[in-house]
Scaffold this motif. Structure first.
Motif, PDB file in Angstrom:
ATOM      1  N   GLU A  59       0.801  -1.029  -0.006  1.00 33.87           N
ATOM      2  CA  GLU A  59       0.447   0.142   0.210  1.00 33.87           C
ATOM      3  C   GLU A  59       0.526   1.018  -0.209  1.00 33.87           C
ATOM      4  O   GLU A  59       2.103   1.544   0.449  1.00 33.87           O
ATOM      5  CB  GLU A  59      -0.743   0.292   1.244  1.00 33.87           C
ATOM      6  N   LYS A  60       1.084   2.139  -0.933  1.00 38.69           N
ATOM      7  CA  LYS A  60       1.536   2.911  -1.086  1.00 38.69           C
ATOM      8  C   LYS A  60       1.076   4.595  -0.934  1.00 38.69           C
ATOM      9  O   LYS A  60       1.351   5.621  -1.281  1.00 38.69           O
ATOM     10  CB  LYS A  60       2.199   3.519  -2.553  1.00 38.69           C
ATOM     11  N   ARG A  61      -0.324   4.356  -0.325  1.00 40.63           N
ATOM     12  CA  ARG A  61      -0.760   6.132  -0.042  1.00 40.63           C
ATOM     13  C   ARG A  61      -0.088   6.512   1.580  1.00 40.63           C
ATOM     14  O   ARG A  61       0.537   5.702   2.197  1.00 40.63           O
ATOM     15  CB  ARG A  61      -2.056   5.604   0.303  1.00 40.63           C
ATOM     16  N   ILE A  62       0.228   8.090   1.112  1.00 44.87           N
ATOM     17  CA  ILE A  62       0.902   8.162   2.922  1.00 44.87           C
ATOM     18  C   ILE A  62       0.549   7.991   3.932  1.00 44.87           C
ATOM     19  O   ILE A  62       1.015   7.790   4.957  1.00 44.87           O
ATOM     20  CB  ILE A  62       0.951   9.889   2.512  1.00 44.87           C
ATOM     21  N   HIS A  63      -0.795   8.058   4.240  1.00 44.78           N
ATOM     22  CA  HIS A  63      -1.215   7.395   5.676  1.00 44.78           C
ATOM     23  C   HIS A  63      -0.778   5.669   5.824  1.00 44.78           C
ATOM     24  O   HIS A  63      -0.169   5.646   7.177  1.00 44.78           O
ATOM     25  CB  HIS A  63      -2.458   7.454   5.795  1.00 44.78           C
ATOM     26  N   ALA A  64      -1.013   4.761   5.108  1.00 43.07           N
ATOM     27  CA  ALA A  64      -0.124   3.618   5.314  1.00 43.07           C
ATOM     28  C   ALA A  64       1.250   3.419   5.690  1.00 43.07           C
ATOM     29  O   ALA A  64       1.384   2.537   6.254  1.00 43.07           O
ATOM     30  CB  ALA A  64      -1.252   3.130   4.374  1.00 43.07           C
ATOM     31  N   VAL A  65       2.175   4.328   4.725  1.00 40.81           N
ATOM     32  CA  VAL A  65       3.165   3.855   4.464  1.00 40.81           C
ATOM     33  C   VAL A  65       4.342   4.763   6.206  1.00 40.81           C
ATOM     34  O   VAL A  65       4.423   4.011   6.466  1.00 40.81           O
ATOM     35  CB  VAL A  65       4.528   5.000   3.364  1.00 40.81           C
ATOM     36  N   LEU A  66       3.126   6.431   6.458  1.00 48.63           N
ATOM     37  CA  LEU A  66       3.568   6.528   7.284  1.00 48.63           C
ATOM     38  C   LEU A  66       3.289   5.826   8.424  1.00 48.63           C
ATOM     39  O   LEU A  66       3.741   5.407   9.762  1.00 48.63           O
ATOM     40  CB  LEU A  66       2.815   7.750   8.012  1.00 48.63           C
ATOM     41  N   THR A  67       1.816   4.690   8.416  1.00 44.84           N
ATOM     42  CA  THR A  67       2.077   3.692  10.026  1.00 44.84           C
ATOM     43  C   THR A  67       2.757   2.562  10.029  1.00 44.84           C
ATOM     44  O   THR A  67       3.443   1.911  10.694  1.00 44.84           O
ATOM     45  CB  THR A  67       0.509   3.382   9.613  1.00 44.84           C
ATOM     46  N   ALA A  68       3.201   2.150   8.481  1.00 47.29           N
ATOM     47  CA  ALA A  68       3.844   0.825   8.810  1.00 47.29           C
ATOM     48  C   ALA A  68       5.329   0.776   9.167  1.00 47.29           C
ATOM     49  O   ALA A  68       5.730   0.988   9.999  1.00 47.29           O
ATOM     50  CB  ALA A  68       4.163   0.418   6.570  1.00 47.29           C
ATOM     51  N   ALA A  69       5.850   2.615   8.455  1.00 47.60           N
ATOM     52  CA  ALA A  69       7.456   3.198   8.559  1.00 47.60           C
ATOM     53  C   ALA A  69       7.234   3.129  10.204  1.00 47.60           C
ATOM     54  O   ALA A  69       8.515   3.486  10.933  1.00 47.60           O
ATOM     55  CB  ALA A  69       7.754   4.495   8.286  1.00 47.60           C
ATOM     56  N   THR A  70       6.337   4.250  11.214  1.00 51.86           N
ATOM     57  CA  THR A  70       6.654   4.805  12.481  1.00 51.86           C
ATOM     58  C   THR A  70       6.236   2.832  13.447  1.00 51.86           C
ATOM     59  O   THR A  70       7.101   2.555  14.419  1.00 51.86           O
ATOM     60  CB  THR A  70       5.019   4.911  12.809  1.00 51.86           C
ATOM     61  N   ALA A  71       5.581   1.788  12.880  1.00 47.33           N
ATOM     62  CA  ALA A  71       5.797   0.403  13.381  1.00 47.33           C
ATOM     63  C   ALA A  71       7.287   0.251  13.355  1.00 47.33           C
ATOM     64  O   ALA A  71       8.049  -0.103  14.298  1.00 47.33           O
ATOM     65  CB  ALA A  71       5.058  -1.071  12.789  1.00 47.33           C
ATOM     66  N   ILE A  72       8.293   0.462  11.838  1.00 44.80           N
ATOM     67  CA  ILE A  72       9.913  -0.022  11.951  1.00 44.80           C
ATOM     68  C   ILE A  72      10.286   0.821  13.033  1.00 44.80           C
ATOM     69  O   ILE A  72      11.619  -0.103  13.481  1.00 44.80           O
ATOM     70  CB  ILE A  72       9.908   0.268  10.258  1.00 44.80           C
ATOM     71  N   LEU A  73       9.846   2.164  13.007  1.00 42.14           N
ATOM     72  CA  LEU A  73      11.202   2.943  14.023  1.00 42.14           C
ATOM     73  C   LEU A  73      10.680   2.472  14.984  1.00 42.14           C
ATOM     74  O   LEU A  73      11.202   3.296  15.841  1.00 42.14           O
ATOM     75  CB  LEU A  73      10.602   4.210  13.321  1.00 42.14           C
ATOM     76  N   HIS A  74       9.789   1.640  15.827  1.00 49.21           N
ATOM     77  CA  HIS A  74       9.461   1.967  17.456  1.00 49.21           C
ATOM     78  C   HIS A  74      10.272   1.924  17.993  1.00 49.21           C
ATOM     79  O   HIS A  74      10.629   2.373  19.469  1.00 49.21           O
ATOM     80  CB  HIS A  74       8.537   0.266  17.724  1.00 49.21           C
ATOM     81  N   LEU A  75      11.491   1.745  18.399  1.00 45.43           N
ATOM     82  CA  LEU A  75      13.054   1.721  18.983  1.00 45.43           C
ATOM     83  C   LEU A  75      13.444   3.129  18.792  1.00 45.43           C
ATOM     84  O   LEU A  75      14.311   3.919  20.055  1.00 45.43           O
ATOM     85  CB  LEU A  75      14.484   0.790  18.529  1.00 45.43           C
ATOM     86  N   SER A  76      12.864   4.130  18.151  1.00 41.44           N
ATOM     87  CA  SER A  76      13.408   5.533  18.101  1.00 41.44           C
ATOM     88  C   SER A  76      12.573   5.985  19.285  1.00 41.44           C
ATOM     89  O   SER A  76      11.460   5.375  19.813  1.00 41.44           O
ATOM     90  CB  SER A  76      13.138   6.275  17.068  1.00 41.44           C
ATOM     91  N   ASP A  77      12.576   7.098  19.616  1.00 39.35           N
ATOM     92  CA  ASP A  77      11.859   8.148  20.714  1.00 39.35           C
ATOM     93  C   ASP A  77      11.255   8.768  20.474  1.00 39.35           C
ATOM     94  O   ASP A  77      10.466   8.946  20.630  1.00 39.35           O
ATOM     95  CB  ASP A  77      13.117   9.367  21.175  1.00 39.35           C
ATOM     96  N   SER A  78      11.137   8.813  18.861  1.00 35.18           N
ATOM     97  CA  SER A  78      10.000   9.414  18.557  1.00 35.18           C
ATOM     98  C   SER A  78       9.810   9.104  16.712  1.00 35.18           C
ATOM     99  O   SER A  78      10.195   9.926  16.322  1.00 35.18           O
ATOM    100  CB  SER A  78       9.925  11.383  18.109  1.00 35.18           C
ATOM    101  N   PRO A  79       9.041   8.024  16.904  1.00 31.20           N
ATOM    102  CA  PRO A  79       8.526   7.218  15.041  1.00 31.20           C
ATOM    103  C   PRO A  79       8.211   7.796  14.620  1.00 31.20           C
ATOM    104  O   PRO A  79       8.326   7.385  13.571  1.00 31.20           O
ATOM    105  CB  PRO A  79       8.218   5.795  16.058  1.00 31.20           C
ATOM    106  N   ARG A  80       6.666   8.268  15.455  1.00 30.82           N
ATOM    107  CA  ARG A  80       5.904   8.889  13.845  1.00 30.82           C
ATOM    108  C   ARG A  80       6.748   9.903  13.247  1.00 30.82           C
ATOM    109  O   ARG A  80       6.475  10.198  12.257  1.00 30.82           O
ATOM    110  CB  ARG A  80       4.698   8.749  14.900  1.00 30.82           C
ATOM    111  N   LEU A  81       7.431  11.392  14.455  1.00 30.28           N
ATOM    112  CA  LEU A  81       7.555  12.220  14.081  1.00 30.28           C
ATOM    113  C   LEU A  81       8.808  11.856  13.277  1.00 30.28           C
ATOM    114  O   LEU A  81       8.985  13.346  12.242  1.00 30.28           O
ATOM    115  CB  LEU A  81       8.555  13.213  15.187  1.00 30.28           C
ATOM    116  N   ASP A  82       9.469  11.350  12.835  1.00 31.32           N
ATOM    117  CA  ASP A  82      11.259  10.369  12.630  1.00 31.32           C
ATOM    118  C   ASP A  82      10.711  10.390  10.941  1.00 31.32           C
ATOM    119  O   ASP A  82      10.676  10.721  10.006  1.00 31.32           O
ATOM    120  CB  ASP A  82      11.750   9.704  13.035  1.00 31.32           C
ATOM    121  N   ALA A  83       9.318   9.180  11.169  1.00 30.58           N
ATOM    122  CA  ALA A  83       8.323   9.457   9.681  1.00 30.58           C
ATOM    123  C   ALA A  83       8.362  10.389   9.283  1.00 30.58           C
ATOM    124  O   ALA A  83       8.510  10.275   7.759  1.00 30.58           O
ATOM    125  CB  ALA A  83       7.722   7.679   9.852  1.00 30.58           C
ATOM    126  N   GLU A  84       7.848  10.316   9.750  1.00 33.00           N
ATOM    127  CA  GLU A  84       6.839  12.271   9.277  1.00 33.00           C
ATOM    128  C   GLU A  84       7.926  13.435   8.557  1.00 33.00           C
ATOM    129  O   GLU A  84       7.539  13.898   7.669  1.00 33.00           O
ATOM    130  CB  GLU A  84       5.784  12.884  10.069  1.00 33.00           C
TER     131      GLU A  84
END
Ligand SMILES: C[S@@+](CC[C@H](N)C(=O)[O-])C[C@H]1O[C@@H](n2cnc3c(N)ncnc32)[C@H](O)[C@@H]1O
Length: 286
Positions: A13-38
């Motif tokens: 799925e290549k929609r913005i909201h979907a790639v952001l959700t997936a990337a946030t999960a991948i970056l779960h070890l970061s202090d700010s996964p969602r912000l990093d992805a955005e």
């Protein structure tokens, strides 16, 4: 995390909201996964973050999707965001950073604050920033104290050329000099010398987390104090009477740094705390 695992994890799925959700999960070890992805996605698409919320159903092109996967893979391997997007805000100034410069830290703004507190607005004087890296401290001081002559040095020519570009980009006047600490300063004297030198001990386990940043910007001998010791011992040749030396250091080094200032007959020695209440900047006057 390897590129393949990221590919599996990120849905087709290549929609913005979907790639952001997936990337946030991948970056779960970061202090700010969602912000990093955005931040990474808005950088890649050259849009503001607000655009991502306004247009969540926009479909990324295959090229954008692949490039985003690459950025997320690198971030998941702990590469600083600033290196991935090529810049970092410091003292509200946008600074270019490269792998040759330390990423300026918000903590270092304390060093700028304490320097400015000793530099009256109308005073025309010389300030020297030793080990300028991206130019962060020198440029913040030049921005706040336009009447001051600010001289910024570094031993790394590559770092200096980044700092020079930053000065040009920001339209700020700073002189730059390639020098191993005081070695090329000749008889230049300043009212205030400021430095955020390397201060991590050679065998400090935390160095692993800083693997992307230049080692020579971080490490200072067996106890982390080699450069600080040198800077305190030799500042007198370049300080005007009653001039100040301000140094950033690790919180557990405050006592040793104070003792060094005393050993070299500085007065008005004081250590300042960062917002977390940690001892991070010590100043002495000669
Ligand atoms: C901790 S970084 C600080 C960079 C920048 N001032 C900042 O606060 O973001 C230390 C800097 O000191 C420089 N440096 C290390 N050893 C040096 C030396 N012997 N003479 C001059 N600069 C040195 C490094 O290249 C690096 O840019």
């Amino acid at each position: 995390m390897s590129r393949d695992i990221v590919s599996d994890y990120m849905m087709t799925e290549k929609r913005i909201h979907a790639v952001l959700t997936a990337a946030t999960a991948i970056l779960h070890l970061s202090d700010s996964p969602r912000l990093d992805a955005e931040i990474l996605l808005s950088h890649l698409l050259s849009v503001r973050r607000s655009h991502l919320f306004a247009w969540p159903d926009t479909i990324l092109t295959s090229q954008q999707y692949t490039q985003f996967q690459t950025l997320i893979t690198r971030r998941a391997q702990n590469e600083p965001i600033a290196y991935l997007i090529g810049h970092k805000e410091f003292w509200s100034l946008r600074l270019q950073v490269t792998e040759n410069t330390l990423v300026p830290r918000p903590d270092t703004e304390l060093l700028v604050e304490q320097s400015l507190a000793r530099l009256p607005l109308e005073q025309q004087t010389t300030v020297i920033d030793l080990g300028t890296g991206s130019g962060a401290i020198a440029l913040a001081i030049a921005y706040e104290r336009p009447l001051c002559h600010v001289l910024a040095t570094d031993k790394s020519g590559a770092a200096l050329s980044v700092a020079q570009k930053n000065a040009h980009q920001l339209g700020l006047s700073v002189d730059f000099l390639c020098s191993d600490w005081y070695s090329h300063l000749d008889d230049q004297k300043a009212t205030l010398i400021v430095s955020n030198p390397p201060y991590i001990a050679k065998n400090d386990p935390h160095l692993k987390q800083l693997q992307y940043e230049p080692l020579e910007a971080l490490v200072s001998g067996q106890d982390g104090l080699t450069d600080i010791r040198y800077l305190i011992a030799h500042a007198s040749a370049h300080l005007r009477p009653q001039g100040f030396l301000l140094l950033e250091h690790a919180d557990e080094q405050a006592e040793s740094v104070q003792a060094l200032f005393q050993q070299y007959a500085y007065t008005a020695i004081h250590t300042y705390q960062d917002l977390a209440g940690l001892d991070r900047v010590t100043v002495g006057q000669l």
